[in-house]
Design a protein around this motif. Structure first.
Motif, mmCIF file in Angstrom:
data_model
loop_
_atom_site.group_PDB
_atom_site.id
_atom_site.type_symbol
_atom_site.label_atom_id
_atom_site.label_comp_id
_atom_site.label_asym_id
_atom_site.label_seq_id
_atom_site.Cartn_x
_atom_site.Cartn_y
_atom_site.Cartn_z
ATOM 1 N N LYS A 1 -4.443 -4.448 4.718
ATOM 2 C CA LYS A 1 -5.354 -4.133 5.789
ATOM 3 C C LYS A 1 -4.634 -3.237 6.741
ATOM 4 O O LYS A 1 -5.385 -2.417 7.470
ATOM 5 N N THR A 2 -3.429 -3.867 7.324
ATOM 6 C CA THR A 2 -3.040 -3.320 8.817
ATOM 7 C C THR A 2 -2.044 -2.115 8.380
ATOM 8 O O THR A 2 -1.483 -1.566 9.361
ATOM 9 N N ALA A 3 -1.548 -1.887 7.055
ATOM 10 C CA ALA A 3 -0.471 -0.802 6.866
ATOM 11 C C ALA A 3 -0.929 0.415 7.169
ATOM 12 O O ALA A 3 -2.207 0.853 7.178
ATOM 13 N N ASP A 4 -0.034 1.512 7.660
ATOM 14 C CA ASP A 4 -0.285 2.702 7.898
ATOM 15 C C ASP A 4 -0.897 3.438 6.686
ATOM 16 O O ASP A 4 -0.406 3.065 5.437
ATOM 17 N N LYS A 5 -2.193 4.223 6.736
ATOM 18 C CA LYS A 5 -2.593 4.743 5.753
ATOM 19 C C LYS A 5 -2.197 5.947 5.648
ATOM 20 O O LYS A 5 -2.377 7.072 5.909
ATOM 21 N N LEU A 6 -0.966 6.168 4.574
ATOM 22 C CA LEU A 6 -0.230 7.329 4.263
ATOM 23 C C LEU A 6 -0.451 8.143 3.000
ATOM 24 O O LEU A 6 -0.125 9.287 2.833
ATOM 25 N N LEU A 7 -1.395 7.621 2.046
ATOM 26 C CA LEU A 7 -1.648 8.368 0.890
ATOM 27 C C LEU A 7 -3.204 8.539 0.997
ATOM 28 O O LEU A 7 -4.126 7.702 1.241
ATOM 29 N N PRO A 8 -3.533 9.427 -0.009
ATOM 30 C CA PRO A 8 -5.093 9.792 -0.192
ATOM 31 C C PRO A 8 -5.579 8.654 -0.943
ATOM 32 O O PRO A 8 -5.021 8.007 -1.807
ATOM 33 N N GLY A 9 -6.963 7.995 -0.626
ATOM 34 C CA GLY A 9 -7.525 7.006 -1.180
ATOM 35 C C GLY A 9 -7.031 5.840 -0.551
ATOM 36 O O GLY A 9 -7.750 4.762 -1.074
ATOM 37 N N GLN A 10 -6.264 5.602 0.352
ATOM 38 C CA GLN A 10 -5.555 4.294 0.888
ATOM 39 C C GLN A 10 -6.633 4.015 1.853
ATOM 40 O O GLN A 10 -6.688 4.528 2.940
ATOM 41 N N THR A 11 -7.387 3.006 1.732
ATOM 42 C CA THR A 11 -8.261 2.184 2.544
ATOM 43 C C THR A 11 -7.976 0.982 3.211
ATOM 44 O O THR A 11 -8.669 0.742 4.123
ATOM 45 N N GLY A 12 -7.020 0.315 2.831
ATOM 46 C CA GLY A 12 -6.789 -1.002 3.308
ATOM 47 C C GLY A 12 -7.494 -2.141 2.718
ATOM 48 O O GLY A 12 -7.672 -3.271 3.089
ATOM 49 N N GLU A 13 -8.441 -1.663 1.715
ATOM 50 C CA GLU A 13 -9.552 -2.644 1.055
ATOM 51 C C GLU A 13 -9.001 -2.753 -0.369
ATOM 52 O O GLU A 13 -8.876 -1.827 -1.156
ATOM 53 N N VAL A 14 -9.036 -4.067 -1.080
ATOM 54 C CA VAL A 14 -9.021 -4.177 -2.383
ATOM 55 C C VAL A 14 -10.245 -4.581 -3.048
ATOM 56 O O VAL A 14 -11.118 -4.673 -2.216
ATOM 57 N N ALA A 15 -10.177 -4.656 -4.165
ATOM 58 C CA ALA A 15 -11.513 -4.719 -5.197
ATOM 59 C C ALA A 15 -12.100 -6.077 -4.907
ATOM 60 O O ALA A 15 -11.428 -6.932 -4.376
ATOM 61 N N SER A 16 -13.251 -5.955 -4.730
ATOM 62 C CA SER A 16 -14.072 -7.358 -4.222
ATOM 63 C C SER A 16 -13.625 -8.417 -5.390
ATOM 64 O O SER A 16 -13.720 -9.586 -5.093
ATOM 65 N N TRP A 17 -13.544 -8.299 -6.501
ATOM 66 C CA TRP A 17 -13.233 -9.425 -7.487
ATOM 67 C C TRP A 17 -11.771 -10.322 -7.009
ATOM 68 O O TRP A 17 -11.698 -11.310 -7.272
ATOM 69 N N VAL A 18 -11.107 -9.503 -6.495
ATOM 70 C CA VAL A 18 -9.593 -10.037 -5.937
ATOM 71 C C VAL A 18 -9.993 -11.070 -4.719
ATOM 72 O O VAL A 18 -9.454 -12.267 -4.677
ATOM 73 N N LEU A 19 -10.734 -10.518 -3.673
ATOM 74 C CA LEU A 19 -11.355 -11.394 -2.765
ATOM 75 C C LEU A 19 -12.142 -12.553 -3.132
ATOM 76 O O LEU A 19 -11.781 -13.626 -2.664
#
Length: 793
Positions: free
Chosen positions: A407-425
């Protein structure tokens, strides 16, 4: 690729019909010979040249040249009708849908109903290829994507369509596993399937991060190699080997065919790769890519590296990293991943910048490319050589705590949102904190549908020592763990560095035999490491020799010999399960086993000549014994002695299990080959049980070994002297050769006579000790220890 697949089927005993197109015109050589386009030699030129080219590659796609007789070549125009007599048709033509459909038009004319028909496409949608075909064709049609080279890369992706018969899918999954030795991964019919979808994402993520993090080619390859659990070729070196054009084609295909992928823009190539493509700098195939091999004015070879900003080649810079130095101390790959993540330098920054968005990406590919996340891990391990797949790395870092870091990482790549899929949560919220766990010795995975742990399908028959070690270890020391693998069978697992054999291993093997003789049916000697064994601990030998502690060295060699003999003459069956490197002492243990169950990719040899000694753990004795057995059925005794002598004297190492038998390291009827490395220990256990249940009887030591005496020794001396005179070997090599000949011919006996195994072992040990005391031998051992390769002097 078609030729390489044909070779791999030939490796396992299958008769193969290999077809290709007919050339449109004669080449210069054919014109000179006066041939026409109607001559068979011309019409089969393309298929024959492709097969010949494949065979010449190093490493070879074929286990043994004699297996080439299993391959018959032909062409589409003259021989397509022959497919009526085959069981499985694999299409491996150029990656164009229109051409594949043309081939299938021909195939359907001759294919008999019920014949399997599959495509090796790396990305064309499988369902498009079966459109318009008969119902029987559709039911038996599937994608079978072999990774190149098919002999060595274990991944085989199975991609059915909605029309594929489920029995066909199950057959392909099982056949690929058991007979072709593959990790078979069931994929959905989506662009690039699983391996290339995730693999190319990972490579391009790094390619984009290079610019954002101001990294060099050599830095990236240093950081993303073995320390990260990836192959030595790492990232850019791998691209050069595979071909940058291949990666570019897959990336462009993905960009065009995944419009809804949140990371679609990542599949756009960085500017420097576009420029490399314009210059056709594709890697080894064009003699330059990210690296370029040159020769300086003195004729010395050097490898330059590409400066990604100037696109000029330059000398490589030394890469240093405190994080990498820290990870070197950690053998456990999961613990090493944690240490890597926690570092403070550029290497650790890159680790985090690669993995955090990767975890996002793979979590969101479910259920798009597969319903089960473990298949992604299987694909990356088997197809790209990763030690851990992305979900396994995530487990190693801690799933819940890593989600917060994402969540808190720098967003350096396309598509990087800081959110993982709901099934993991949802998994974390339910109180389940990891994707995998081991329960009662079984590897389990979190099943998204049932929200419970389930056993990983297809692994029920595997023996994974990692999963048994905690609860089933009955004895261990620093070099060996003795593990109960069930049904009355023990496994002695060597776990030293490179699984070298020293005093701790000798103690452990003897202890395992002691326990097995008292309480169990049999013993397997095998492990789950990178290699079976790289041989004896030469550092220990070096120290004893330097200190001139020859009594201690004599005792160590005698213990080694006694252990080899105990493996052969114990009261219970002992099965050795070698794979990858089985050198020196690892080879000698194998040669003394009741049975050798070895992986197809076993590189076995007695390599002691390279460090200035002869095999001293029973190997020299054993070759004398086996030569003796051949003498009794073959009167050309001198040739037999010569062949056995040269196998040791030239330190020949097999390039496959089949060649290990051809070189004499294996005995007819006393070995079996396992194609799938994951099944090796289970197969070895089955053999140990079979030997025990069939009424195993303790063998009796041999005292009927025929040796040639001075008659054979004269041949050895003359041969060694002529090789020295021709400057083919050094003076020290000549001395080693004469010592080996002295042992194999029975020492000082004047005429052919019968001797015992112990007599030969005593000669072997005496010659070993005398050579170990030589200055040249110590120089060679020291060179091996410091440089990692033999010194010829």
């Amino acid at each position: 690729m078609g030729s390489r697949i044909a070779c791999h089927f030939a490796n396992i005993g299958v008769s193969v019909l290999l077809l290709d197109i007919v050339p449109n015109e004669l080449n210069a050589i054919e014109e000179t010979k006066g041939l026409t386009v109607k001559d068979k030699q011309v019409r089969n030129r393309i298929v024959n040249q492709s097969l010949e080219s494949a065979i010449k590659t190093n490493p070879s796609p074929i286990f043994s040249k004699k297996y080439l007789q299993r391959i018959t070549t032909g062409n589409f125009d003259d021989d397509m009708e022959k497919i009526a007599g085959v069981d499985w048709i694999i299409e491996v033509v150029v990656e164009r849908l229109d051409i594949k459909k043309q081939v299938f038009d021909q195939v359907e004319q001759y294919r008999k109903p019920g014949t399997l028909i599959t495509s090796n496409t790396s990305g064309i949608p499988i369902h498009l290829m079966s459109e318009g075909r008969s119902d029987d064709f559709k039911q038996h049609f599937c994608g079978t994507h072999f990774f190149n080279p098919p002999r060595y890369l274990r991944l085989l992706e199975i991609i059915p369509t909605k029309d594929t018969d489920q029995q066909v899918v199950e057959f392909l999954l099982n056949y690929g596993d058991r007979f072709l030795g593959k990790t078979t991964v069931l994929c959905k019919d989506t662009p690039a399937f699983i391996g290339n979808r995730i693999g190319v994402y990972s490579i391009l993520a790094i390619a984009h991060l290079v610019e954002k993090m101001d990294l060099t080619v050599e830095e990236v390859d240093k950081y993303t190699g073995p320390a990260m659990g990836h192959p030595k070729s790492a990232t850019f070196r791998t691209s050069d080997v595979v071909g940058l054009d291949t990666m570019i084609n897959v990336a462009k295909g993905l960009y065009e065919n995944v419009p809804d992928d949140e990371a679609r823009e990542l599949f756009k190539l960085p500017t420097y790769i576009d420029k490399m493509a314009e210059k056709k700098w594709f890697g080894e195939k064009t003699k330059q890519g990210f690296y370029k091999k040159i020769k300086d004015e003195q004729g010395n070879s050097d490898i330059l590296v590409l400066d990604l900003q100037s696109l000029d080649y330059r000398k490589q810079n030394k890469v240093k990293s405190a994080t990498l130095e820290e990870t070197k101390k950690i053998d456990d790959i999961a613990k090493r991943m944690k240490a890597f993540e926690q570092g403070k330098d550029k290497a650790a920054e890159l680790f985090r910048a690669i993995h955090y968005p990767l975890f996002e990406y793979v979590s969101r590919r479910i259920p798009e490319i597969t319903d089960d996340f473990f298949r992604i891990d299987d694909a990356m391990r088997a197809g790209f050589g990763w030690e851990l797949g992305p979900f396994q790395v995530w487990d190693a870092l801690g799933v819940k705590e890593t989600i917060e870091k994402i969540k808190t990482a720098d967003k350096l790549l396309p598509g990087q949102t800081g959110e993982v899929a709901s099934w993991v949560l949802e998994m974390i919220e339910s109180g389940i904190g990891q994707f995998y766990k081991v329960e009662n010795g079984k590897r389990m995975f979190y099943d998204i549908k049932s929200k419970t742990y389930q056993e990983i399908p297809g692994t029920e028959e595997y023996i994974v020592l990692d999963d048994l070690r905690e609860t089933k270890t009955i004895w261990k020391n620093s070099g060996v763990s003795i593990i109960d693998v069930g049904d009355g069978i023990l496994n002695a697992e060597i776990h030293t560095k490179m699984n070298t054999i020293g005093g701790d291993v000798i103690q452990g093997i003897n202890k395992a035999i002691d326990i097995a003789e008292r309480e169990y049916k049999g013993l397997v000697i095998g492990n789950d490491g990178a290699n079976f064994s790289a041989g004896a601990n030469i550092g220990m030998i070096f120290m004893m020799a330097v200190e001139q502690d020859y009594d201690e060295l004599n005792m160590a060699v005698k213990m080694f010999q006694n252990t080899s003999m105990r493996i052969r003459y114990s009261r219970i069956p002992v099965v050795v399960a070698p794979f990858n490197l089985a050198l020196g002492g690892g080879c000698e243990f194998s040669m003394h086993a009741d049975y050798v169950q070895l992986h197809a990719e076993t590189y076995m040899g007695l390599v002691e000549f390279g460090v200035g000694v002869i095999p001293g753990g029973g190997g020299s004795k054993e070759f004398a014994l086996r030569a003796s057995d051949e003498y009794k059925s073959d009167q050309i005794t001198q040739n037999i002695l010569k062949d056995r002598f040269l196998t040791i004297g030239q330190a020949k190492v097999s390039t496959s299990a089949v060649e290990a038998a051809e070189l004499g390291y294996l005995e007819e009827g006393k070995y079996g080959i396992t194609m799938n490395r994951s099944r090796l220990l289970a197969d070895a256990k089955k053999k140990a049980l079979a030997l025990a249940d069939n009424g195993y009887t303790q063998p009796i030591q041999r005292s009927d070994i025929n040796v040639l005496g001075k008659q054979g020794l004269g041949i050895v001396y003359v041969g060694a002297n002529s090789m020295k005179s021709g400057n083919y070997i050094s003076e020290h090599d000549q001395k080693i050769s004469e010592k080996l000949g002295w042992v194999m011919c029975g020492g000082d006996v004047s005429a052919p006579t019968e001797v015992s195994e112990q007599y030969l072992l005593d000669l072997e040990r005496k010659a070993f000790l005398e050579l170990a005391a030589e200055r040249k031998t110590l120089e060679r051992i020291q060179h091996m220890l410091t440089k990692g390769k033999p010194l010829r002097n």
